[in-house]
Design an enzyme around this catalytic site. Structure first.
Site, PDB file in Angstrom:
ATOM      1  N   CYS A 139       0.832  -1.209   0.000  1.00 44.91           N
ATOM      2  CA  CYS A 139       0.000   0.000   0.000  1.00 44.91           C
ATOM      3  C   CYS A 139       0.865   1.257   0.000  1.00 44.91           C
ATOM      4  O   CYS A 139       1.450   1.614   1.021  1.00 44.91           O
ATOM      5  CB  CYS A 139      -0.911  -0.043   1.226  1.00 44.91           C
ATOM      6  SG  CYS A 139      -1.853   1.454   1.514  1.00 44.91           S
ATOM      7  N   CYS A 142      -0.335   4.009   2.343  1.00 47.12           N
ATOM      8  CA  CYS A 142      -0.010   3.739   3.759  1.00 47.12           C
ATOM      9  C   CYS A 142       1.474   3.977   4.037  1.00 47.12           C
ATOM     10  O   CYS A 142       1.838   4.570   5.043  1.00 47.12           O
ATOM     11  CB  CYS A 142      -0.313   2.285   4.116  1.00 47.12           C
ATOM     12  SG  CYS A 142      -1.953   1.740   3.655  1.00 47.12           S
ATOM     13  N   ASP A 143       2.346   3.501   3.148  1.00 50.11           N
ATOM     14  CA  ASP A 143       3.772   3.400   3.495  1.00 50.11           C
ATOM     15  C   ASP A 143       4.704   4.271   2.659  1.00 50.11           C
ATOM     16  O   ASP A 143       5.885   4.388   2.991  1.00 50.11           O
ATOM     17  CB  ASP A 143       4.225   1.934   3.348  1.00 50.11           C
ATOM     18  CG  ASP A 143       3.460   1.012   4.287  1.00 50.11           C
ATOM     19  OD1 ASP A 143       3.051   1.475   5.358  1.00 50.11           O
ATOM     20  OD2 ASP A 143       3.269  -0.164   3.930  1.00 50.11           O
TER      21      ASP A 143
END
Ligand code: FAD
Length: 323
Positions: A139, A142-143
């Site tokens: 993701c 997300c990261d």
């Protein structure tokens, strides 16, 4: 056994948020938390596999996935959610009350909220999951932030791979897109956009055969149909964008699913194709796939279920609210 008013299947942010709302509305929800998917042996969904959640509102210093799930769980239990440590093995949505079965017990319920999540597809390499939180990600939203100014790779040739590469290109030094064939499956518009971005590079006809590094991922080995030997590519991040599989097998043939198996919900509600059955989180969302959007849709599903139950009572189905 008296039917429950509401049963929730799944203990990720969607299911636990639905439980908080349903419990506070006095519906005494029963929640099946399923099984652990991470090494820590605790159920709680995808967040249990991540050490750092930096984008969930309300945590200015970030929070670990397991801590976030534990807080949601505590909050759901505080208002009277009953949590059962079991996986649901079968659902019967053809008769009312609905039946929810585990390996050793069967339950009846007037309404159901499904929040069984989705699973990211992974490369078929030994121990690949052990690189999660050490450079491997599924993701970019997300990261990606954790890889600012670094060199990373994205695997996949579809729209989601292009989206991840374009998103990452604004944060990192370079993104190399690894594509198995000599062309992309992504839509023309996405491909054209990605191809104009200077720090997006391409490796065509290529496949990852190994991931190397010490504490953290440092390089990947690529084979290519145009080169005789495998070559090493130095990257500190590897983003896998080869698709997700929604966990909707329990309701296949019982609820309307889209072509990829996601549960179809109505445009402005979390109602499914069977009245009294609601769905929230990643199992019905192939687009956003975030903890906060899952929690938001969990809230919506609980409010929809609560209103549905109230209407049933008004339409003289007293058993619906009997428990
Ligand atoms: P899930 O979290 O997948 O939970 C599904 C639940 O259903 C689980 O409890 C499972 O046990 C249960 N279940 C499934 N089948 C059954 C069954 N038959 N019976 C009973 N229970 C069942 N999002 C962010 O916003 N920020 C991040 O930083 C972030 N990082 C991530 C890092 C990783 C490594 C991953 C994989 C995801 C990350 N995400 C992040 C995405 C986020 O985790 C998901 O969007 C979110 O968890 C989806 O919530 P959900 O409740 O829909 O499903």
């Amino acid at each position: 056994m008296t039917p429950r008013r509401i049963i929730i299947v799944g203990s990720g942010p969607a299911g636990l948020t639905a439980a908080i709302y349903a419990a506070r509305a006095g519906l005494a929800p029963l929640l099946f938390e399923g099984e652990a998917i991470a090494n820590n042996d605790l159920p709680g969904g995808q967040l249990m596999t991540t050490t750092e959640v930096d984008n969930y509102p309300g945590f200015p210093l970030g929070v670990s996935g397991p801590e976030l799930v534990a807080s949601l769980r505590q909050q759901a239990e505080r208002f009277g959610t009953e949590i059962v440590s079991r996986r649901v093995t079968a659902l019967d949505l053809s008769r009312r009350p609905f039946t929810v079965a585990t390996v050793d017990q069967s339950y009846e319920t007037a309404s159901i909220i499904l929040s069984t999540g989705a699973k990211a597809r992974m490369l078929d390499l030994p121990d690949i999951w052990s690189w999660l939180n050490r450079g491997l990600s599924t993701c970019a939203t997300c990261d990606g932030f954790f890889f600012k100014g670094q060199d990373v790779a994205v695997v996949g040739g579809g729209d989601s791979s292009m989206e991840e590469a374009i998103y990452l290109s604004r944060l990192v030094r370079s993104v190399t897109v690894i594509v198995r064939r000599d062309q992309l499956r992504a839509s023309n518009a996405m491909v054209e956009r990605a191809k104009t971005i200077a720090n997006i590079k391409w490796r065509w006809n290529s496949q990852i055969v190994a991931v190397d590094g010490g504490d953290r991922l440092a390089s990947i080995m690529l084979t290519s149909t145009t080169k005789a030997r495998a070559v090493s590519l130095a990257v500190s991040g590897l983003f896998i964008a080869i698709g997700h599989d929604p966990c909707s097998e329990l309701v296949r043939g019982q609820l309307k699913l889209d072509a990829k198996g996601y549960i179809v919900t109505e445009p402005s509600s979390r109602a499914t194709s069977v009245s009294g059955v609601f769905a929230c989180g990643d199992v019905q969302d192939s687009h956003y796939r975030q903890a906060i959007t899952s929690a938001g849709s969990g809230c919506e599903a609980a409010l929809d279920a609560q209103r549905w139950l109230e209407q049933r009572v008004l339409q003289s189905e007293p058993t619906v609210m009997s428990r």
